[in-house]
Design a protein around this motif. Structure first.
Motif, PDB file in Angstrom:
ATOM      1  N   ALA A 187       0.827  -1.203   0.000  1.00 57.08           N
ATOM      2  CA  ALA A 187       0.000   0.000   0.000  1.00 57.08           C
ATOM      3  C   ALA A 187       0.866   1.259   0.000  1.00 57.08           C
ATOM      4  O   ALA A 187       0.551   2.240  -0.685  1.00 57.08           O
ATOM      5  N   LEU A 188       1.969   1.234   0.725  1.00 56.62           N
ATOM      6  CA  LEU A 188       2.868   2.387   0.738  1.00 56.62           C
ATOM      7  C   LEU A 188       3.510   2.572  -0.635  1.00 56.62           C
ATOM      8  O   LEU A 188       3.593   3.699  -1.134  1.00 56.62           O
ATOM      9  N   ALA A 189       3.951   1.489  -1.263  1.00 58.35           N
ATOM     10  CA  ALA A 189       4.568   1.588  -2.586  1.00 58.35           C
ATOM     11  C   ALA A 189       3.589   2.178  -3.583  1.00 58.35           C
ATOM     12  O   ALA A 189       3.956   3.034  -4.409  1.00 58.35           O
ATOM     13  N   LEU A 190       2.332   1.746  -3.520  1.00 59.23           N
ATOM     14  CA  LEU A 190       1.316   2.282  -4.421  1.00 59.23           C
ATOM     15  C   LEU A 190       1.098   3.775  -4.161  1.00 59.23           C
ATOM     16  O   LEU A 190       0.992   4.583  -5.093  1.00 59.23           O
ATOM     17  N   ALA A 191       1.050   4.162  -2.900  1.00 61.08           N
ATOM     18  CA  ALA A 191       0.873   5.576  -2.555  1.00 61.08           C
ATOM     19  C   ALA A 191       2.069   6.403  -3.002  1.00 61.08           C
ATOM     20  O   ALA A 191       1.919   7.568  -3.399  1.00 61.08           O
ATOM     21  N   LEU A 192       3.270   5.823  -2.958  1.00 61.75           N
ATOM     22  CA  LEU A 192       4.464   6.540  -3.434  1.00 61.75           C
ATOM     23  C   LEU A 192       4.350   6.855  -4.920  1.00 61.75           C
ATOM     24  O   LEU A 192       4.714   7.943  -5.368  1.00 61.75           O
ATOM     25  N   VAL A 193       3.859   5.895  -5.689  1.00 64.11           N
ATOM     26  CA  VAL A 193       3.682   6.123  -7.127  1.00 64.11           C
ATOM     27  C   VAL A 193       2.668   7.230  -7.367  1.00 64.11           C
ATOM     28  O   VAL A 193       2.843   8.092  -8.224  1.00 64.11           O
ATOM     29  N   GLU A 194       1.576   7.213  -6.586  1.00 63.43           N
ATOM     30  CA  GLU A 194       0.490   8.170  -6.791  1.00 63.43           C
ATOM     31  C   GLU A 194       0.855   9.578  -6.332  1.00 63.43           C
ATOM     32  O   GLU A 194       0.434  10.564  -6.949  1.00 63.43           O
ATOM     33  N   THR A 195       1.633   9.691  -5.256  1.00 65.37           N
ATOM     34  CA  THR A 195       1.919  11.014  -4.686  1.00 65.37           C
ATOM     35  C   THR A 195       3.294  11.539  -5.049  1.00 65.37           C
ATOM     36  O   THR A 195       3.510  12.762  -5.092  1.00 65.37           O
ATOM     37  N   GLY A 196       4.262  10.663  -5.223  1.00 67.42           N
ATOM     38  CA  GLY A 196       5.610  11.075  -5.587  1.00 67.42           C
ATOM     39  C   GLY A 196       6.524  11.349  -4.418  1.00 67.42           C
ATOM     40  O   GLY A 196       7.712  11.603  -4.611  1.00 67.42           O
ATOM     41  N   SER A 197       6.023  11.319  -3.187  1.00 63.07           N
ATOM     42  CA  SER A 197       6.896  11.565  -2.039  1.00 63.07           C
ATOM     43  C   SER A 197       6.490  10.692  -0.864  1.00 63.07           C
ATOM     44  O   SER A 197       5.323  10.311  -0.726  1.00 63.07           O
ATOM     45  N   ARG A 198       7.496  10.405   0.000  1.00 64.24           N
ATOM     46  CA  ARG A 198       7.225   9.552   1.156  1.00 64.24           C
ATOM     47  C   ARG A 198       6.277  10.234   2.133  1.00 64.24           C
ATOM     48  O   ARG A 198       5.342   9.606   2.660  1.00 64.24           O
ATOM     49  N   LYS A 199       6.493  11.525   2.386  1.00 64.98           N
ATOM     50  CA  LYS A 199       5.645  12.225   3.359  1.00 64.98           C
ATOM     51  C   LYS A 199       4.195  12.284   2.891  1.00 64.98           C
ATOM     52  O   LYS A 199       3.266  12.076   3.675  1.00 64.98           O
ATOM     53  N   ALA A 200       3.996  12.579   1.601  1.00 68.58           N
ATOM     54  CA  ALA A 200       2.631  12.633   1.064  1.00 68.58           C
ATOM     55  C   ALA A 200       1.994  11.244   1.095  1.00 68.58           C
ATOM     56  O   ALA A 200       0.799  11.102   1.380  1.00 68.58           O
ATOM     57  N   ALA A 201       2.818  10.224   0.831  1.00 66.76           N
ATOM     58  CA  ALA A 201       2.304   8.854   0.874  1.00 66.76           C
ATOM     59  C   ALA A 201       1.904   8.479   2.292  1.00 66.76           C
ATOM     60  O   ALA A 201       0.872   7.822   2.513  1.00 66.76           O
ATOM     61  N   ALA A 202       2.705   8.888   3.278  1.00 65.62           N
ATOM     62  CA  ALA A 202       2.378   8.602   4.687  1.00 65.62           C
ATOM     63  C   ALA A 202       1.073   9.279   5.062  1.00 65.62           C
ATOM     64  O   ALA A 202       0.214   8.686   5.732  1.00 65.62           O
ATOM     65  N   GLN A 203       0.916  10.530   4.626  1.00 59.29           N
ATOM     66  CA  GLN A 203      -0.308  11.259   4.942  1.00 59.29           C
ATOM     67  C   GLN A 203      -1.523  10.596   4.293  1.00 59.29           C
ATOM     68  O   GLN A 203      -2.577  10.453   4.928  1.00 59.29           O
ATOM     69  N   GLU A 204      -1.366  10.176   3.056  1.00 55.06           N
ATOM     70  CA  GLU A 204      -2.473   9.498   2.368  1.00 55.06           C
ATOM     71  C   GLU A 204      -2.826   8.186   3.061  1.00 55.06           C
ATOM     72  O   GLU A 204      -4.000   7.814   3.152  1.00 55.06           O
ATOM     73  N   ARG A 205      -1.808   7.513   3.576  1.00 57.74           N
ATOM     74  CA  ARG A 205      -2.031   6.225   4.223  1.00 57.74           C
ATOM     75  C   ARG A 205      -2.496   6.390   5.671  1.00 57.74           C
ATOM     76  O   ARG A 205      -2.916   5.413   6.305  1.00 57.74           O
ATOM     77  N   GLY A 206      -2.381   7.613   6.216  1.00 56.11           N
ATOM     78  CA  GLY A 206      -2.796   7.838   7.602  1.00 56.11           C
ATOM     79  C   GLY A 206      -1.822   7.280   8.614  1.00 56.11           C
ATOM     80  O   GLY A 206      -2.222   6.830   9.701  1.00 56.11           O
ATOM     81  N   VAL A 207      -0.518   7.262   8.229  1.00 51.48           N
ATOM     82  CA  VAL A 207       0.508   6.785   9.160  1.00 51.48           C
ATOM     83  C   VAL A 207       1.537   7.897   9.338  1.00 51.48           C
ATOM     84  O   VAL A 207       1.589   8.859   8.558  1.00 51.48           O
ATOM     85  N   SER A 208       2.380   7.739  10.363  1.00 51.21           N
ATOM     86  CA  SER A 208       3.407   8.750  10.607  1.00 51.21           C
ATOM     87  C   SER A 208       4.519   8.627   9.586  1.00 51.21           C
ATOM     88  O   SER A 208       4.700   7.569   8.953  1.00 51.21           O
ATOM     89  N   ASP A 209       5.302   9.711   9.453  1.00 48.75           N
ATOM     90  CA  ASP A 209       6.427   9.685   8.529  1.00 48.75           C
ATOM     91  C   ASP A 209       7.459   8.657   8.979  1.00 48.75           C
ATOM     92  O   ASP A 209       8.087   7.994   8.164  1.00 48.75           O
ATOM     93  N   ALA A 210       7.615   8.495  10.299  1.00 51.61           N
ATOM     94  CA  ALA A 210       8.568   7.511  10.818  1.00 51.61           C
ATOM     95  C   ALA A 210       8.151   6.098  10.411  1.00 51.61           C
ATOM     96  O   ALA A 210       8.987   5.266  10.038  1.00 51.61           O
TER      97      ALA A 210
END
Length: 358
Positions: free
Chosen positions: A306-329
């Motif tokens: 799910a994180l890998a998919l969000a990375l493709v969609e958003t382009g950044s780890r922080k945006a992917a974390a926010q989309e996934r509802g998890v912390s950046d850590a």
């Protein structure tokens, strides 16, 4: 309609319909007063095949495993000119043939005591023979009837093998597009479905494309009208200027669709001639399949996928974390785990791995 016209109609129907060959051979045997009609042969480099509708399949298998190389009659037949009807009793070695195990152990028990036949060949490279097996001696009227319908039989076989060759070429087009990760569909001159590759079939299975009574459609009415218009353009002007591109928006992602006249379609025999090819790109589906493959091979968890998919969609780890509802850590730890499992070391390398063409 007389019996001659009826058998001619049955023979002609078999030109474009492979499924009708067993019935045609059965009717041919009856028309000629035979027990069985057998068509055997093949193209160079391929295993020979035998279509013998009234013969037990186990006996056909026994023929190939035990008797094929010992069939003196067939060897003689294949040395004759194509199209020349031959009666078994006219062959010099027929008396020897009657003493052979093939004749006594395979032919006679099935009532195949006598035969007439003809060697056949087509422009596609197919070579073989058609044998009419009978219980008694072949009469002159049987030979005359066979010779009268032989030209139609030869034309039917030629057309059938040509169509088979062209169908193979059309199928190869779909397979090549499958290798490149694209869905592909061919339509006939009425805009009806002829064939599709596996990628296109998945689109039908998950509902992103629809097929009803051979007509291709999609759920969105506006997109459906656009697709129908592109198909019509291809059918009306079969050259490179017709057809076009469009997008179909679905809940599972956007499909890129390109409709075009089928290249060289007019060279194909009539009937099931391909007239339109629809090529479909499915980036989201390709990404999902690639992620599923990585999950199987590398042991990625559902959260990592799910994180890998969000990375493709958003382009950044922080945006992917926010989309996934998890912390950046948490996202950083999951990304590190993905790197370890897949063998990449940078986010850009992971993107290349995920977005590479199949």
């Amino acid at each position: 309609m007389g019996r001659f016209e009826e058998i001619l109609g049955t023979i002609r129907q078999a030109a474009e319909d492979d499924a009708s060959w067993p019935d045609m051979l059965t009717r041919l045997a009856d028309y000629l007063g035979g027990v069985e009609a057998t068509l055997g042969g093949g193209a160079p480099g391929s295993l020979p095949q035998m279509l013998s509708p009234r013969t037990n399949p186990a006996e056909i298998e026994r023929y190939f495993t035990t008797f094929h190389d010992r069939n003196m009659l067939m060897r003689d037949m294949m040395g004759r000119p194509a199209g020349a009807v031959v009666v078994d009793e006219s062959m010099p070695q027929f008396a020897d043939f009657q003493r052979e195990a093939f004749y006594n152990e395979w032919c006679v028990p099935q009532g195949y005591n006598r035969a007439l036949g003809v060697r056949l060949s087509t422009s596609t490279g197919w070579h073989g023979a058609l044998m009419i097996n009978a219980s008694g001696s072949i009469e002159s009227d049987q030979v005359a009837r066979f010779e009268a319908i032989l030209p139609s039989l030869m034309r039917t076989l030629e057309i059938n093998k040509l169509i088979g060759q062209f169908r193979g070429l059309a199928r190869s087009s779909l397979d090549v597009l499958e290798l490149s990760g694209q869905g592909a569909i061919t339509l006939d001159s009425r805009g009806m479905l002829l064939d599709c590759n596996d990628s296109a079939n998945r689109l039908f299975e998950d509902g992103r494309l629809r097929q009803r009574h051979g007509r291709i459609s999609c759920e969105d009415p506006a997109a459906n009208r656009h697709l129908a218009r592109l198909i019509t353009l291809c059918l009306q002007a079969a050259d490179h200027t017709s057809g076009g591109r469009m997008q179909i928006v679905t809940p599972q992602g956007v499909l890129g669709v390109h409709c075009a006249p089928y290249p060289g379609g007019l060279l194909y025999p009539a009937g099931r001639r391909p007239a339109v090819i629809i090529m479909i790109s499915d980036p989201q589906g390709r990404l999902n399949r690639r992620l599923a493959g990585l999950q199987r091979r590398c042991g990625l968890t559902a959260a990592e996928v799910a994180l890998a998919l969000a990375l493709v969609e958003t382009g950044s780890r922080k945006a992917a974390a926010q989309e996934r509802g998890v912390s950046d850590a948490t996202a950083r730890a999951q990304l590190t785990s993905i790197f370890d499992k897949t063998g990449v070391r940078k986010q850009t390398e992971l993107m290349r791995l995920l977005l590479a063409e199949d």
